[in-house]
Design an enzyme around this catalytic site. Structure first.
Site, short mmCIF file in Angstrom:
data_model
loop_
_atom_site.label_atom_id
_atom_site.label_comp_id
_atom_site.label_asym_id
_atom_site.label_seq_id
_atom_site.Cartn_x
_atom_site.Cartn_y
_atom_site.Cartn_z
N HIS A 142 48.11 23.34 -7.05
CA HIS A 142 47.10 22.39 -6.93
C HIS A 142 47.00 21.70 -8.30
CE1 HIS A 142 43.97 23.68 -3.72
NE2 HIS A 142 45.12 23.01 -3.10
N SER A 181 35.58 25.24 0.25
CA SER A 181 35.10 23.85 0.03
C SER A 181 35.93 22.92 0.89
CB SER A 181 35.25 23.41 -1.43
OG SER A 181 35.12 22.28 -1.49
N GLU A 185 42.06 15.18 3.73
CA GLU A 185 43.41 15.93 3.98
C GLU A 185 43.60 15.68 5.45
OE1 GLU A 185 41.46 16.89 2.02
OE2 GLU A 185 42.43 18.17 0.37
N GLU A 197 49.98 19.28 -4.99
CA GLU A 197 49.02 18.11 -5.29
C GLU A 197 49.05 17.69 -6.84
OE1 GLU A 197 45.34 19.69 -4.12
OE2 GLU A 197 45.68 19.66 -1.98
N CYS A 206 38.03 16.37 1.64
CA CYS A 206 37.62 15.03 1.49
C CYS A 206 38.61 14.09 2.18
CB CYS A 206 38.00 14.89 -0.31
SG CYS A 206 39.34 15.34 -0.92
#
Ligand code: SF4
Ligand code: SF4
Lengths: 896, 276
Positions: free
Chosen positions: A533, A341, A502, A634, A500
């Site tokens: 993550h 993704s 990065e 993250e 999205c």
């Protein structure tokens, strides 16, 4: 008399001092344009299609893989890919100008059991239960999937719903199960799991996953993506050309150290043979369809497709149309090699510009035709489905695939890189407003005003794109991080958004076209967002307050800290301890998983594309690409953490209005409200009181009235800054499998919903189970009372370049940006934020009443799109949690 | 002054007033128990605030005890640096086009504070404007004139008696100040009429405004048509709103008035359709 600080954060908003209360009717967005008939039809067909899985690819892949027991792994992988690609049934739709797709169906995709085989089996299956035991299915269990659109969330008739979203034909299910079970103990997930258990503190890691303090392991779920693809080699050399390069290198490297090179070159050749077969199968199919077609125009279009594919299976592109088709082929090829993704086309308008300009100058291409082609491309990108587990697809991605296309930015020499083709890309994104590819505008002061206003026009129609990104901040981040690997300013300019949001490094590659050399940008690093993550910060704080216990399940997650928590500093220290421990065990576990990924299923297609793998003979999991400092940490829910800390500091320690014990009790009692899981609504504004709410009212008010981030209030903002500075520094203490330090990343995608769902009430007054604040610098809905500029000041209280992608989401009422004057003001506002050091801002231009109506009457709003966290998605394909959150997000009805 | 059509009634008194929102109140009675002045009582499921006691209160304990947010104050004290911080917050955005407009109540009643604020803004190149009723000593104007770019000045009625009845002040001082400003203020002076049908929309009143403008050499006027958006706030202050009995001006009569001004060479802007 009272001083302002006593009451500057008010909970009363019955009066609207910020401008006109909007009129009765739902305000429409302005500027609607229609797509060309061709694209309009394709889009309609797409909207009616369901996410469909098939088993061809996994079947053939597994079959060939098993035949080659004992072969060198990378060769075995290449052969398996080749066989799988060559056996994919082609799917061509009438009216298509760009051919080829992931699998035979319109929204086709397939499971990749070699990564992880358990999650798409049924809940009763033993393998699923195994996964559950290891805490791997926790994220799935707390995620709600969008119930509308193309999601197949329930089995109907002959179609079985798998992984909560995809439909599979009933007769294929036994094959899938059989294939999947072959990977038992062999998949990346299973092998990784075997070895991750050897890390010190593994038990804690498992508990962290079970408590959903961390959302998912990246190694076997989405090992690639969040990166920018590089189309250079196929464009410059053609497929046969690349094979020739590999053959030469193969000759040079056979028997020479480092030894792995030989196998890599060999593997690339094998894989490319598979792609050639795949492309030519499509050509055959196109010819076959032409033979059946009676309509002359359609017939000739099929023949054109066939001719183009035959040519491109071997040669360099000859025209803009060729080049666009070839980039699409490689995009799909990469997507098919892994669960991915966020594979972004990057600055596609600059990559293709040389071809486009030539065709336009020669007079063989018109702007109208360009728009039609670009619209068709949009529909193709929107078709892409990513096959992964429900927790990943629904909870993290909201069904989005993040094919982010960037426009603007600077060229190699530091001038504006915006071009006419990019204006057409914007135009086609307005006329054919599909979620993919989403657009990002790389803002630089050097970009022409007209171009920026075109961007504003597009943002205004309410698609949510382009997002506005600061080129300056991105370059500072890149040079800080990749400078240590030799990145210079010139190359820093080649960056783009991968995924999205990065910030991904790029390179300028020399493309030769008719005797002229053009430097085109393209991605130059593997996935930029892998590693640790999504750590749920409010949940870590919850564990601090309850001495290491997850209150929802009653299980011990962390070793008891046994600190008396008698001062704010003690709380902060305990928080840092728990957070550090989380990062440590997750880094170790993820290093192992990614290493296993590189050993079992190394990337071949994407590796071949990324500079400088073809030079070094190393794939991306062996540091073959130019930049490799791509592992990060993250986080999610940062703003709720900061607001909670501010509330604890103020109410418990500074002013001593309540004791920590009382606060804990209030949090456990959910301030006297029902939990969101009981009410089914996930936004703060719609929660239901229980009989005891009066007992907690005082504490709840104190919590709600405590200083909140987003109001330009130093009390909260200083806590935010302290956290950010500490976070960015601490990440460097951990090392990735590539022996590079980790860095901090602010992305949370849509994890703030499922992670909020498992978290108790928080000391900032947020109620149990409700969604966290989204993005990383967006205020908690309803808590920013001082207008957008106060929010901007809070958001930029730390240097955004110190970590990857700080993210600001805002909802704006359509009346505010109405008309030409509205456009200019809107642009000024965006610029004000970016100039102040903001990295990213994106906007939902929508009346919240429209969204509420859409929640009630989804069938009326199949085409309605909203911006979530770095991406645009169809409203009906979003989970209920995220829908509630978007509705609650503070709506600005006037700037300033 | 105290004009019956005022849309910011909480600004009429120089002290912040207690505002009460019925819809948020859960009638728990906590506030009544905490009020040392016994200004709040709850009877028959209704909460009453005795405003005459309430005005003298320093502590406002009632607000601290109200956890449902039904009680709040209409204003608060703020220091100059803090206020200035808020003003300059979005400066980047409005750039050369925006600035500061002080309004009220009557801002010039707080002369010292207003003067320092205007001075600070002036020094920092922030455009400054003020909305005034004009009914203040000339000295107050004199003090701030050097730091002001624009003045919006209300002309409510040329008939001094009517003026007195509607606003509790006659217009003598107001007209004097208006005349003096038109000769001594170097910036842009814009007269305004809050247009209240039945009070000051007669031909006669408009004609006398026109002749006043002629005398003072002014070429523009800004009409602010009556609206009832402040009604809810009267409820929160538990005051009665007499402006409600006046209808809002109809478009035609606004147009007629605009034509009258235009005919005498005056530019007439209605509401916010202004070039400023
Ligand atoms: S402001 Fe003071 S006098 Fe008025 S109700 Fe509250 S506590 Fe009583
Ligand atoms: S404390 Fe607040 S909610 Fe309770 S009676 Fe007083 S005004 Fe109403």
């Amino acid at each position: 008399m009272r001083k302002d600080q006593d009451i500057s954060v008010q909970t009363d908003d019955s009066l609207n001092y910020y401008g006109p209360i909007p009129g009765e009717g739902i305000a429409e967005r302005e500027l609607k344009k229609a797509p060309t008939p061709r694209a309009g039809k394709a889009r309609q067909t797409y909207l009616e299609a369901k996410s469909s899985a098939s088993v061809e690819f996994p079947y053939w892949y597994t079959r060939r893989w098993e035949e080659l027991e004992g072969e060198v792994p990378v060769i075995r992988r290449a052969e398996a890919l080749k066989t799988a690609f060559s056996h994919l049934t082609p799917g061509i739709m009438p009216g298509e100008l760009l051919a080829m797709r992931k699998a035979g169906y319109l929204r086709g995709s397939f499971p990749l059991p070699w990564l992880s085989e358990a999650f798409f089996l049924s809940k009763e299956d033993d393998l699923y239960k195994e996964a559950q035991k290891a805490g791997k299915a926790s994220a799935d269990e707390v995620t709600t999937m969008g119930q509308g659109g193309g999601n197949v969330t329930k089995s109907i008739g002959n179609v079985i719903s798998i992984a909560g979203k995809f439909g599979l034909r009933k007769e294929e299910m036994p094959i899938l199960i059989k294939t999947a079970k072959r990977w038992f103990n062999k998949s990346v997930d299973d092998v990784g799991h075997k070895y991750e258990q050897l890390i010190p503190g593994y038990q804690t890691k498992e508990e962290i996953m079970r408590a959903v303090i961390c959302m998912f392991d990246s190694g076997y779920t989405l090992p690639q993506g969040r990166e920018v693809i590089n189309y250079y080699y196929p464009l410059q050399f053609g497929i046969e050309g690349i094979k020739n390069i590999c053959r030469e290198n193969q000759d040079k490297s056979a028997g020479q150290p480092p030894m792995d090179r030989l196998y890599f070159y060999r593997a690339v050749i094998i894989m490319l043979e598979g792609l050639q077969k795949w492309i030519m199968n499509y050509a055959v199919e196109a010819r076959f369809m032409a033979s059946l077609e009676e309509n002359e125009t359609q017939k000739s279009e099929y023949l054109e497709i066939a001719e183009r594919l035959d040519w491109l299976a071997v040669n360099r592109p000859r025209s803009f149309h060729d080049a666009l088709q070839l980039t699409w082929i490689f995009h799909v090829a990469v997507l098919n090699e892994d669960a991915i993704s966020g594979l972004s086309p990057g600055r596609l308008g600059q990559v293709l510009y040389p071809y486009w300009k030539e065709d336009i100058d020669k007079g063989v291409l018109s702007k109208e035709r360009t728009i039609e082609l670009l619209e068709c491309m949009r529909v193709k990108f929107t078709e892409i489905d990513c096959f992964a587990s429900m927790g990943v697809v629904g909870g993290v991605l909201s069904g989005n695939t993040f094919n982010n296309l960037c426009i603007g930015g600077l060229d190699k020499d530091g001038n504006s890189a915006a071009n006419e083709l990019e204006e057409l890309i914007l135009e086609s994104a307005m006329s054919c407003d599909t979620p993919q590819p989403t657009l990002s505008l790389l803002f630089d002061e050097k970009l022409p005003e007209e171009f920026l206003l075109k961007g504003v026009e597009c943002t205004k129609i309410g698609t949510g794109y382009p997002a506005w990104i600061s080129n300056r901040v991105a370059m500072e981040f890149l040079l800080n991080n990749y400078g240590k690997e030799g990145m210079q300013t010139e190359e820093a300019r080649a960056w783009a958004i991968g995924g999205c949001l990065e910030t991904s490094p790029g390179s300028w590659m020399p493309l030769d076209l008719n005797g002229k050399r053009h430097y085109i940008p393209g991605g130059s690093a593997p996935a930029t967002s892998v590693g640790v993550h999504f750590i749920s910060l409010p949940k870590v704080l919850e564990a601090v307050l309850f001495n290491g216990i997850d209150k929802r399940t009653g299980r011990r997650v962390y070793p008891a800290h046994d600190s008396p928590l008698e001062s704010y500093e003690e709380i902060w220290t305990a928080f840092k301890q728990y957070f550090s421990l989380t990062v440590e065990v997750l880094t170790l576990a993820n290093n192992i998983q990614h290493d296993i990924w590189g050993k079992v299923t190394p990337s071949i297609v994407n590796s071949m594309l990324k500079p400088d793998c073809l030079d070094s003979g190393m794939d991306i999991s062996h540091k073959g690409s130019r930049y490799n400092r791509t592992f990060n940490v993250e986080i999610c829910g940062g703003v709720n953490l900061v607001n909670s800390l501010a509330s604890v500091k103020k109410n418990v320690f500074d002013e001593k209005k309540i004791s920590l014990k009382e606060l804990r009790a209030a949090v456990e009692a959910n301030f006297g409200y029902l939990s969101a899981l009981e009410t089914g609504s996930y936004s703060l504004t719609e929660q239901v009181k229980t009989g005891t709410f009066k007992d907690w009212m005082k504490i709840h008010k104190l919590c709600l009235d405590a200083p909140k981030y987003g109001n330009d209030d130093p009390y909260a903002d200083n806590i935010f800054r302290d956290w950010q500075i500490w976070f960015s520094k601490m990440c460097e203490n951990y090392r990735s499998l590539y022996d590079e330090p980790l860095y901090s990343c602010q992305i949370s995608v849509s994890t703030h919903a499922p992670m909020g769902a498992v978290t108790l009430a928080t000391p900032d007054g947020r109620l149990c189970g409700t969604t966290f604040a989204d993005g990383s610098v967006s205020a908690y809905p309803g808590s920013d009372k001082n207008g957008p500029y106060a929010l901007f000041n809070s958001a930029t209280c730390y240097n955004h370049a110190s970590s990857q992608n700080s993210q600001l989401n805002m909802k704006i009422h359509p009346s505010v940006v109405k008309g030409r004057e509205g456009s200019r003001k809107f642009l000024e506002m965006i610029k004000a934020y970016l100039r102040r050091g903001g990295f990213h801002a994106q906007f939902n231009i929508v009346d919240s009443r429209m969204l509420k109506d859409a929640q009630k009457n989804p069938e009326k709003y199949r085409g309605l799109m909203v911006r979530v966290a770095g991406f645009t998605q169809y409203w009906v394909e979003l989970g209920k949690q995220i829908q509630d959150e978007v509705i609650a997000r503070t709506e600005y009805e006037q700037f300033g | 002054m105290n004009c019956f059509w005022c849309c910011n009634p909480e600004g009429i008194s120089p002290k912040p007033a207690l505002m009460y929102s019925v819809s948020k109140c859960i009638l728990c009675g906590e506030c009544a128990g905490k009020c040392e002045h016994h200004a709040i009582n709850i009877e028959d499921g209704k909460l009453n605030i005795s405003r005459s006691f309430c005005l003298s209160c320093e502590q406002q304990n009632c607000i601290d005890e109200c956890y449902s947010g039904a009680l709040r104050l209409s204003g608060y004290e703020i220091s100059l640096p803090k206020l200035y911080g808020i003003i300059r917050r979005d400066r980047q955005y409005w750039g050369s086009e925006g600035g500061l407009t002080l309004t009220g109540g009557e801002p010039l009643l707080q002369l010292d504070f207003v003067k320092s604020l205007l001075q600070k803004c002036h020094e920092d190149y922030i455009h400054t404007a003020i909305e005034t009723c004009g009914n203040i000593p000339w000295n107050n104007f004199q003090e701030v004139i050097p730091y002001l770019d624009w003045i919006f000045f209300d002309l409510k009625n040329s008939d001094s008696n009517l003026h007195l009845k509607a606003t509790s002040a006659d217009n003598k001082l107001i007209l004097e100040n208006a005349k003096r400003l038109s000769t001594e203020f170097p910036g842009r002076l814009i007269f305004r009429i809050p247009l209240i049908p039945g009070f000051n929309d007669s031909e006669e009143n408009i004609n006398s405004v026109i002749s006043f403008l002629k005398d003072t050499g002014r070429k523009e006027i800004n009409i602010l048509p009556l609206h009832h958006l402040g009604r809810e706030k009267y409820q929160m202050l538990q005051k009665s709103y007499t402006g409600g009995s006046h209808p809002v001006p109809v478009k035609e009569s606004l147009e007629t008035i605009r034509k009258m001004f235009n005919a005498s060479g005056v530019d007439c802007y209605i509401g916010s359709e202004t070039p400023f």
